[in-house]
Design a protein around this motif. Structure first.
Motif, PDB file in Angstrom:
ATOM      1  N   CYS A  32       0.810  -1.229   0.000  1.00 15.53           N
ATOM      2  CA  CYS A  32       0.000   0.000   0.000  1.00 15.53           C
ATOM      3  C   CYS A  32       0.842   1.277   0.000  1.00 15.53           C
ATOM      4  CB  CYS A  32      -0.928   0.018   1.212  1.00 15.53           C
ATOM      5  SG  CYS A  32      -2.386  -1.024   1.019  1.00 15.53           S
ATOM      6  N   CYS A  35       1.272   3.021  -3.214  1.00 10.99           N
ATOM      7  CA  CYS A  35       0.053   3.294  -3.993  1.00 10.99           C
ATOM      8  C   CYS A  35      -0.230   4.798  -4.080  1.00 10.99           C
ATOM      9  CB  CYS A  35      -1.116   2.590  -3.302  1.00 10.99           C
ATOM     10  SG  CYS A  35      -2.714   2.988  -4.029  1.00 10.99           S
ATOM     11  N   SER A  37      -2.983   6.294  -3.945  1.00 17.97           N
ATOM     12  CA  SER A  37      -4.045   6.689  -3.002  1.00 17.97           C
ATOM     13  C   SER A  37      -3.525   6.809  -1.565  1.00 17.97           C
ATOM     14  CB  SER A  37      -5.189   5.649  -3.003  1.00 17.97           C
ATOM     15  OG  SER A  37      -5.728   5.511  -4.284  1.00 17.97           O
ATOM     16  N   PHE A  50      -5.202  -3.146   4.654  1.00 19.36           N
ATOM     17  CA  PHE A  50      -6.623  -2.750   4.696  1.00 19.36           C
ATOM     18  C   PHE A  50      -7.537  -3.903   4.272  1.00 19.36           C
ATOM     19  CE2 PHE A  50      -4.181   1.133   3.617  1.00 19.36           C
ATOM     20  CZ  PHE A  50      -4.487   1.903   4.723  1.00 19.36           C
ATOM     21  N   SER A  65      -5.935   5.371  -7.435  1.00 20.18           N
ATOM     22  CA  SER A  65      -5.900   4.060  -8.078  1.00 20.18           C
ATOM     23  C   SER A  65      -5.564   3.067  -6.978  1.00 20.18           C
ATOM     24  CB  SER A  65      -4.871   3.987  -9.213  1.00 20.18           C
ATOM     25  OG  SER A  65      -3.575   4.108  -8.684  1.00 20.18           O
ATOM     26  N   CYS A  66      -5.668   1.783  -7.297  1.00 21.22           N
ATOM     27  CA  CYS A  66      -5.392   0.753  -6.293  1.00 21.22           C
ATOM     28  C   CYS A  66      -4.427  -0.263  -6.895  1.00 21.22           C
ATOM     29  CB  CYS A  66      -6.691   0.061  -5.884  1.00 21.22           C
ATOM     30  SG  CYS A  66      -6.433  -1.223  -4.632  1.00 21.22           S
ATOM     31  N   ILE A  67      -3.298  -0.469  -6.200  1.00 20.14           N
ATOM     32  CA  ILE A  67      -2.307  -1.403  -6.722  1.00 20.14           C
ATOM     33  C   ILE A  67      -2.411  -2.781  -6.058  1.00 20.14           C
ATOM     34  CG2 ILE A  67      -0.699   0.423  -7.441  1.00 20.14           C
ATOM     35  CD1 ILE A  67       0.985  -0.195  -4.936  1.00 20.14           C
ATOM     36  N   CYS A  68      -3.488  -2.999  -5.318  1.00 20.27           N
ATOM     37  CA  CYS A  68      -3.684  -4.310  -4.675  1.00 20.27           C
ATOM     38  C   CYS A  68      -3.540  -5.490  -5.651  1.00 20.27           C
ATOM     39  CB  CYS A  68      -5.043  -4.380  -3.990  1.00 20.27           C
ATOM     40  SG  CYS A  68      -5.131  -3.416  -2.469  1.00 20.27           S
ATOM     41  N   PHE A  83      -9.466  -1.617  -3.429  1.00 22.79           N
ATOM     42  CA  PHE A  83      -9.789  -0.365  -2.720  1.00 22.79           C
ATOM     43  C   PHE A  83     -10.276  -0.641  -1.288  1.00 22.79           C
ATOM     44  CE2 PHE A  83     -10.011   1.337  -7.096  1.00 22.79           C
ATOM     45  CZ  PHE A  83      -9.234   2.472  -6.946  1.00 22.79           C
ATOM     46  N   PHE A  84      -9.554  -1.517  -0.623  1.00 24.50           N
ATOM     47  CA  PHE A  84      -9.938  -1.893   0.748  1.00 24.50           C
ATOM     48  C   PHE A  84      -9.861  -0.706   1.707  1.00 24.50           C
ATOM     49  CE2 PHE A  84      -7.969  -5.637  -1.310  1.00 24.50           C
ATOM     50  CZ  PHE A  84      -9.093  -6.452  -1.369  1.00 24.50           C
ATOM     51  N   CYS A  85      -8.942   0.240   1.421  1.00 31.91           N
ATOM     52  CA  CYS A  85      -8.764   1.386   2.336  1.00 31.91           C
ATOM     53  C   CYS A  85      -9.977   2.320   2.325  1.00 31.91           C
ATOM     54  CB  CYS A  85      -7.494   2.148   1.984  1.00 31.91           C
ATOM     55  SG  CYS A  85      -7.503   2.828   0.316  1.00 31.91           S
TER      56      CYS A  85
HETATM   57  S1  SF4 Z   1      -5.970  -0.648  -0.430  1.00 31.53           S
HETATM   58 FE1  SF4 Z   1      -5.547  -0.323  -2.595  1.00 31.53          FE
HETATM   59  S2  SF4 Z   1      -6.146   1.842  -2.916  1.00 31.53           S
HETATM   60 FE2  SF4 Z   1      -5.873   1.565  -0.729  1.00 31.53          FE
HETATM   61  S3  SF4 Z   1      -3.754   2.175  -0.345  1.00 31.53           S
HETATM   62 FE3  SF4 Z   1      -3.801  -0.060  -0.587  1.00 31.53          FE
HETATM   63  S4  SF4 Z   1      -3.291  -0.371  -2.738  1.00 31.53           S
HETATM   64 FE4  SF4 Z   1      -3.935   1.768  -2.517  1.00 31.53          FE
END
Ligand code: SF4
Ligand code: SF4
Length: 105
Positions: A32, A35, A37, A50, A65-68, A83-85
């Protein structure tokens, strides 16, 4: 039962120390902090993982954006969401999608 459900079930049978060890290992894999975001507030609060812990605590609200999907944790844990956060942990998003049958953003 899919991979995520199997992992959650397996963790229910672990001791608190074993669960803690799993969480620490997953935390060490969390990307995260790289990322777009992820912001300074989240960094100062040492927020991460998250997907398991749920939404950011009043730090992240802007979804850049989300790099998960490039993180190794979703593959290992069988995660379907992102986008868990901002949208909540995998468990919470699964529940919402089951209850509402649609995307809640
Ligand atoms: S959950 Fe996704 S959007 Fe949120 S900080 Fe982590 S990688 Fe980024
Ligand atoms: S899936 Fe996202 S929130 Fe979960 S450990 Fe990876 S980068 Fe962090």
């Amino acid at each position: 039962m899919d991979t995520f459900e199997e992992k959650v079930q397996a963790m229910k049978n672990m001791t608190p120390d074993e669960v803690q060890a799993v969480v620490e290992r997953l935390k060490s894999m969390c990307i995260c902090q790289g990322c777009p975001s992820y912001n300074r507030c989240a960094k100062e609060g040492n927020e991460m993982l998250f997907c398991a812990s749920g939404k950011s605590f009043m730090c992240i609200s802007d979804e850049k954006s989300c790099i998960c999907p490039t993180c190794p944790v979703p593959k290992e844990m069988g995660l379907k969401y992102t986008f868990f956060c901002t949208r909540g942990a995998e468990k919470a998003q699964r529940y919402e999608h089951t209850v509402w049958g649609t995307k809640m953003v």
